[in-house]
Design an enzyme around this catalytic site. Structure first.
Site, PDB file in Angstrom:
ATOM      1  CG  ASN A 112      -2.850  11.364   9.405  1.00 48.17           C
ATOM      2  OD1 ASN A 112      -3.950  11.901   9.520  1.00 48.17           O
ATOM      3  ND2 ASN A 112      -2.632  10.389   8.534  1.00 48.17           N
ATOM      4  CE1 TYR A 142     -11.079   8.270  15.393  1.00 47.75           C
ATOM      5  CE2 TYR A 142     -12.948   9.731  15.766  1.00 47.75           C
ATOM      6  CZ  TYR A 142     -11.735   9.460  15.146  1.00 47.75           C
ATOM      7  OH  TYR A 142     -11.195  10.388  14.281  1.00 47.75           O
ATOM      8  CG  ASP A 187       1.050  -2.329  13.208  1.00 48.55           C
ATOM      9  OD1 ASP A 187       0.258  -1.500  13.728  1.00 48.55           O
ATOM     10  OD2 ASP A 187       0.776  -3.526  13.058  1.00 48.55           O
ATOM     11  CB  SER A 201      -7.131  15.684  18.251  1.00 44.06           C
ATOM     12  OG  SER A 201      -8.228  15.540  19.110  1.00 44.06           O
ATOM     13  CE  LYS A 233      -3.904  -1.520   2.862  1.00 46.53           C
ATOM     14  NZ  LYS A 233      -4.567  -1.156   4.114  1.00 46.53           N
ATOM     15  CE  LYS A 289      -8.173  10.254  16.984  1.00 46.31           C
ATOM     16  NZ  LYS A 289      -7.032  10.510  16.107  1.00 46.31           N
TER      17      LYS A 289
HETATM   18  N1  LIG Z   1     -11.944  11.579   8.365  1.00 42.56           N
HETATM   19  C1  LIG Z   1     -12.454  12.315   9.326  1.00 42.56           C
HETATM   20  O1  LIG Z   1     -13.608  12.751   9.258  1.00 42.56           O
HETATM   21  C2  LIG Z   1     -11.629  12.654  10.541  1.00 42.56           C
HETATM   22  C3  LIG Z   1     -12.127  13.618  11.444  1.00 42.56           C
HETATM   23  C4  LIG Z   1     -11.374  13.940  12.560  1.00 42.56           C
HETATM   24  C5  LIG Z   1     -10.152  13.318  12.763  1.00 42.56           C
HETATM   25  N2  LIG Z   1      -9.690  12.384  11.881  1.00 42.56           N
HETATM   26  C6  LIG Z   1      -8.384  11.767  12.143  1.00 42.56           C
HETATM   27  O2  LIG Z   1      -7.579  11.855  10.987  1.00 42.56           O
HETATM   28  C7  LIG Z   1      -6.565  10.852  11.029  1.00 42.56           C
HETATM   29  C8  LIG Z   1      -6.471  10.180   9.678  1.00 42.56           C
HETATM   30  O3  LIG Z   1      -7.642   9.434   9.449  1.00 42.56           O
HETATM   31  P1  LIG Z   1      -8.360   9.349   8.027  1.00 42.56           P
HETATM   32  O4  LIG Z   1      -9.675   9.974   8.197  1.00 42.56           O
HETATM   33  O5  LIG Z   1      -7.471   9.787   6.961  1.00 42.56           O
HETATM   34  O6  LIG Z   1      -8.628   7.762   7.975  1.00 42.56           O
HETATM   35  P2  LIG Z   1      -8.092   6.650   6.975  1.00 42.56           P
HETATM   36  O7  LIG Z   1      -8.419   7.005   5.559  1.00 42.56           O
HETATM   37  O8  LIG Z   1      -8.662   5.371   7.520  1.00 42.56           O
HETATM   38  O9  LIG Z   1      -6.518   6.660   7.145  1.00 42.56           O
HETATM   39  C9  LIG Z   1      -5.943   6.201   8.344  1.00 42.56           C
HETATM   40  C10 LIG Z   1      -4.462   6.011   8.179  1.00 42.56           C
HETATM   41  O10 LIG Z   1      -3.964   5.451   9.397  1.00 42.56           O
HETATM   42  C11 LIG Z   1      -3.261   4.237   9.109  1.00 42.56           C
HETATM   43  N3  LIG Z   1      -3.326   3.290  10.222  1.00 42.56           N
HETATM   44  C12 LIG Z   1      -4.399   2.675  10.751  1.00 42.56           C
HETATM   45  N4  LIG Z   1      -4.015   1.816  11.712  1.00 42.56           N
HETATM   46  C13 LIG Z   1      -2.678   1.898  11.794  1.00 42.56           C
HETATM   47  C14 LIG Z   1      -1.687   1.267  12.582  1.00 42.56           C
HETATM   48  N5  LIG Z   1      -1.977   0.318  13.482  1.00 42.56           N
HETATM   49  N6  LIG Z   1      -0.394   1.612  12.400  1.00 42.56           N
HETATM   50  C15 LIG Z   1      -0.040   2.546  11.480  1.00 42.56           C
HETATM   51  N7  LIG Z   1      -0.924   3.155  10.680  1.00 42.56           N
HETATM   52  C16 LIG Z   1      -2.227   2.844  10.842  1.00 42.56           C
HETATM   53  C17 LIG Z   1      -3.974   3.699   7.880  1.00 42.56           C
HETATM   54  O11 LIG Z   1      -3.197   2.683   7.261  1.00 42.56           O
HETATM   55  P3  LIG Z   1      -3.946   1.450   6.497  1.00 42.56           P
HETATM   56  O12 LIG Z   1      -4.315   1.978   5.148  1.00 42.56           O
HETATM   57  O13 LIG Z   1      -2.919   0.389   6.481  1.00 42.56           O
HETATM   58  O14 LIG Z   1      -5.145   1.098   7.320  1.00 42.56           O
HETATM   59  C18 LIG Z   1      -4.108   4.987   7.077  1.00 42.56           C
HETATM   60  O15 LIG Z   1      -2.875   5.337   6.501  1.00 42.56           O
HETATM   61  C19 LIG Z   1      -6.960   9.923  12.178  1.00 42.56           C
HETATM   62  O16 LIG Z   1      -6.166  10.215  13.300  1.00 42.56           O
HETATM   63  C20 LIG Z   1      -8.402  10.293  12.467  1.00 42.56           C
HETATM   64  O17 LIG Z   1      -8.761  10.050  13.793  1.00 42.56           O
HETATM   65  C21 LIG Z   1     -10.402  12.043  10.772  1.00 42.56           C
END
Ligand SMILES: NC(=O)c1ccc[n+]([C@@H]2O[C@H](COP(=O)([O-])OP(=O)(O)OC[C@H]3O[C@@H](n4cnc5c(N)ncnc54)[C@H](OP(=O)(O)O)[C@@H]3O)[C@@H](O)[C@H]2O)c1
Length: 343
Positions: free
Chosen positions: A113, A204, A86, A166, A63, A208
């Protein structure tokens, strides 16, 4: 501060703040979780700012390679590096930190992130998986990176930054008094007995909230001179892969998806907040120290986060993390001894 559904809707339907940019030549960045979602889009923004080194992480090599190729073809930047980490595996975090210590000459910006969301209880290495991935893994990494950042600050007379991603979901949870009074908050939060289905539905959000408390604690305990800035950031509700851990057939999942369809920013728009937390307000660095950012502005955290109980949890989880990490990684005690101030 309280956050009402009306404020959320107003913020999400207004324009997303513009991207900030800076000349990153000569700088070194680590962006954790860059293969997908917000991190992938933020990686493209950073690549266009031409840093000397851009370390992008994934937990899956294939990936990560695919993302790296896409980032290169979208930006023309050829120096991005893929490193594997990881966060739900302490040895992986330790190996990553050892490598960074060995191979990076400097570290200007660390963006924590990567994260996950689930309603299912699962333990990894004795810890509830969301807590491990969103808090413990990132906490260990940030603490291990402090010496490199302090050296960078000293040697290059710069102000390194840690941005912890967060969420505004932290406004909708708090840590209960019985948990605060328990001998070990993190162990209690992680225990199978405590993690009922109801608890897992706001797990979750809890993680945060803990991200913010950790960012504040780290800011408080890193040296004030040379200074490092630590901030927490809410990207806003955005399209991404985050909901993939939620069962598709549940009512809650349906509600979350509907909310997203109606209000979410694009993934790229959300990624601008990660970029802001990393390089925004460079001429007024102090205003970001220990702060929470949303819509490119320092914003007050939840009432719980700024309450006396919030402060108690902040200091207790800091001490608990140092103990947990010290037991699995001898270098953490050295970092604490040499670089971190006591309460
Ligand atoms: N999207 C929203 O609405 C939103 C709102 C507020 C905050 N956030 C925060 O934004 C951040 C990014 O999330 P996203 O929305 O972009 O979600 P996402 O598309 O699911 O991306 C998450 C990222 O974290 C990686 N990850 C998950 N588990 C992991 C682990 N054990 N070790 C290392 N990497 C890991 C994933 O890798 P894989 O591809 O291998 O799973 C992916 O690269 C998070 O902290 C989330 O809480 C998101």
């Amino acid at each position: 501060m309280r956050r009402t559904p009306e404020q959320l809707a107003a913020d999400q339907t207004g324009p997303a703040p513009a991207i900030v940019t800076a000349d990153l030549s000569g700088k070194t960045l680590i962006l954790v979780g860059a293969n997908a979602g917000l991190g992938f889009e933020a990686a493209k923004h950073f690549a266009r700012m031409n840093p000397a080194r851009l370390v992008l992480t994934a937990r899956d090599e294939a990936k990560g390679e695919k993302a790296l190729a896409q980032i290169q073809s979208a930006t023309g930047y050829t120096k991005a590096e893929l490193w594997i980490i990881d966060l739900a595996n302490f040895n992986s975090v330790i190996s990553f930190a050892d490598r960074a210590e060995r191979e990076l000459d400097r570290l200007d910006i660390l963006i924590e992130n990567a994260g996950m969301m689930t309603y299912e209880y699962e333990q990894v290495e004795g810890w509830e998986k969301t807590l491990h991935t969103n808090n413990l893994g990132p906490g260990l990494l940030a603490i291990r990176m402090v010496p490199k950042m302090v050296e960078t600050a000293r040697k290059y007379l710069v102000n390194p930054r840690v941005a912890v991603v967060s969420s505004d979901t932290h406004y909708w949870t708090e840590i209960e008094k019985e948990i605060i009074a328990s001998p070990n908050i993190l162990a209690t939060l992680s225990s199978k007995e405590y993690c009922t289905q109801e608890v897992m539905h706001h797990r979750y959000h809890d993680t945060k909230l803990l991200n913010i408390l950790f960012a504040r604690a780290l800011q408080l305990h890193v040296p004030s001179s040379p200074a490092i800035t630590v901030c927490a950031v809410n990207p806003g509700l955005c399209f991404s892969g985050l909901l993939s851990g939620i069962p598709t057939d549940s009512e809650v999942a349906e509600a979350l998806r509907n909310e997203r369809e109606e209000l979410a920013f694009t993934t790229e728009e959300g990624s601008r907040q990660l970029v802001y937390a990393a390089i925004g307000s460079l001429d007024d660095e102090e205003t970001l120290r220990g702060k929470y950012i949303q819509l490119s502005k320092v914003t007050e955290e939840s009432d719980f986060a700024i309450s006396e109980d919030g402060m108690i949890v902040q200091e207790k989880i800091w001490e608990e993390m140092l103990e947990i990490f010290g037991n699995i990684d001898p270098k953490v005690s050295e970092v604490a001894e040499v670089y971190l101030t006591k309460a």
